[in-house]
Motif scaffolding. Sequence first.
Motif, mmCIF file in Angstrom:
data_model
loop_
_atom_site.group_PDB
_atom_site.id
_atom_site.type_symbol
_atom_site.label_atom_id
_atom_site.label_comp_id
_atom_site.label_asym_id
_atom_site.label_seq_id
_atom_site.Cartn_x
_atom_site.Cartn_y
_atom_site.Cartn_z
ATOM 1 N N TYR A 6 8.029 16.935 1.730
ATOM 2 C CA TYR A 6 8.318 15.351 1.814
ATOM 3 C C TYR A 6 9.837 15.073 1.392
ATOM 4 N N GLY A 7 10.755 15.786 1.489
ATOM 5 C CA GLY A 7 12.115 15.520 1.123
ATOM 6 C C GLY A 7 12.213 15.209 -0.231
ATOM 7 N N SER A 8 13.639 14.733 -0.489
ATOM 8 C CA SER A 8 13.994 14.491 -2.168
ATOM 9 C C SER A 8 13.775 13.083 -2.548
ATOM 10 N N ASP A 9 13.144 12.264 -1.619
ATOM 11 C CA ASP A 9 13.083 10.641 -2.045
ATOM 12 C C ASP A 9 11.875 10.540 -3.039
ATOM 13 N N VAL A 10 11.983 9.683 -3.773
ATOM 14 C CA VAL A 10 10.557 9.343 -4.594
ATOM 15 C C VAL A 10 9.414 8.992 -3.818
ATOM 16 N N HIS A 11 8.296 9.499 -3.627
ATOM 17 C CA HIS A 11 7.109 9.354 -2.755
ATOM 18 C C HIS A 11 5.945 9.283 -3.516
ATOM 19 N N ARG A 12 4.940 8.721 -2.613
ATOM 20 C CA ARG A 12 3.482 8.816 -3.459
ATOM 21 C C ARG A 12 2.879 10.104 -3.540
ATOM 22 N N GLN A 13 3.251 11.065 -3.142
ATOM 23 C CA GLN A 13 2.649 12.317 -3.284
ATOM 24 C C GLN A 13 3.073 13.039 -4.564
ATOM 25 N N HIS A 14 3.973 12.686 -5.062
ATOM 26 C CA HIS A 14 4.265 13.467 -6.624
ATOM 27 C C HIS A 14 4.496 12.281 -7.565
ATOM 28 N N ARG A 20 10.261 11.932 -8.232
ATOM 29 C CA ARG A 20 11.025 12.712 -7.164
ATOM 30 C C ARG A 20 10.411 14.313 -7.114
ATOM 31 N N PRO A 21 10.184 14.651 -6.043
ATOM 32 C CA PRO A 21 9.465 15.950 -5.853
ATOM 33 C C PRO A 21 10.216 17.133 -6.335
ATOM 34 N N VAL A 22 9.580 18.080 -6.873
ATOM 35 C CA VAL A 22 10.145 19.366 -7.389
ATOM 36 C C VAL A 22 9.805 20.423 -6.336
ATOM 37 N N ALA A 23 8.433 20.949 -6.520
ATOM 38 C CA ALA A 23 8.212 21.951 -5.644
ATOM 39 C C ALA A 23 7.716 21.441 -4.250
ATOM 40 N N THR A 24 7.911 20.169 -3.963
ATOM 41 C CA THR A 24 7.294 19.729 -2.403
ATOM 42 C C THR A 24 8.409 19.161 -1.836
ATOM 43 N N ILE A 64 -0.355 4.491 -22.053
ATOM 44 C CA ILE A 64 -0.518 5.048 -20.653
ATOM 45 C C ILE A 64 0.521 4.741 -19.693
ATOM 46 N N GLU A 65 0.876 5.920 -18.952
ATOM 47 C CA GLU A 65 2.026 5.724 -18.228
ATOM 48 C C GLU A 65 1.815 6.273 -16.769
ATOM 49 N N PHE A 66 2.082 5.761 -15.738
ATOM 50 C CA PHE A 66 2.035 6.332 -14.331
ATOM 51 C C PHE A 66 3.338 6.130 -13.623
ATOM 52 N N ASP A 67 3.855 7.181 -13.005
ATOM 53 C CA ASP A 67 5.203 7.046 -12.257
ATOM 54 C C ASP A 67 4.888 7.991 -11.188
ATOM 55 N N ASP A 111 0.881 -1.184 -0.033
ATOM 56 C CA ASP A 111 -0.036 -0.014 -0.198
ATOM 57 C C ASP A 111 0.881 1.165 -0.078
ATOM 58 N N THR A 112 1.963 1.208 0.371
ATOM 59 C CA THR A 112 2.802 2.362 0.529
ATOM 60 C C THR A 112 4.098 2.413 -0.510
ATOM 61 N N SER A 113 4.062 1.448 -1.454
ATOM 62 C CA SER A 113 4.914 1.410 -2.276
ATOM 63 C C SER A 113 5.034 2.234 -3.551
ATOM 64 N N VAL A 114 6.051 2.812 -4.090
ATOM 65 C CA VAL A 114 6.260 3.584 -5.196
ATOM 66 C C VAL A 114 6.422 2.639 -6.111
ATOM 67 N N TYR A 115 5.810 3.050 -7.466
ATOM 68 C CA TYR A 115 6.110 2.167 -8.733
ATOM 69 C C TYR A 115 5.840 2.968 -9.884
ATOM 70 N N TYR A 116 5.881 2.433 -11.057
ATOM 71 C CA TYR A 116 5.628 2.998 -12.226
ATOM 72 C C TYR A 116 5.196 1.822 -13.179
ATOM 73 N N TYR A 117 3.915 2.136 -13.957
ATOM 74 C CA TYR A 117 3.444 1.009 -14.712
ATOM 75 C C TYR A 117 3.271 1.824 -16.425
ATOM 76 N N ARG A 118 3.112 0.892 -17.149
ATOM 77 C CA ARG A 118 2.934 1.295 -18.525
ATOM 78 C C ARG A 118 2.178 0.415 -19.254
ATOM 79 N N ILE A 119 0.970 0.812 -20.048
ATOM 80 C CA ILE A 119 0.160 0.067 -20.745
ATOM 81 C C ILE A 119 0.327 0.802 -22.162
ATOM 82 N N GLN A 120 0.657 -0.258 -23.079
ATOM 83 C CA GLN A 120 0.915 0.434 -24.408
ATOM 84 C C GLN A 120 0.315 -0.775 -25.384
#
Length: 96
Positions: free
Chosen positions: A59-67, A51-55, A45-48, A30-39
Amino acid sequence: MDDGHAKVKMNEVEKYIDDTRFAWIGGNEDTSVYYYRIQSPGILIEFDHQRPVATKKLYGSDVHRQHIRAVVRKPNGNDYGKDLLKQHYKEHPHNK
């Protein structure tokens, strides 16, 4: 998207269902980050989680579910690299 347009898009998706591929990278908790692609030839369709830019401060600079980044496109839809705004102004002049 209105119902009529959605039906046209779904018909195109279904047309290429046997040529559709799915790819997943990342966790499945439930808390994992991930990427998927349907082609397929009819849709991309891509979802990823990114790493945050404006946040960063929140949230810090690690990849997270809020961005996230999400893309839905038609492959070879002839819009890569086009200046769509310039094309719009050329076809539909605006008074300055």
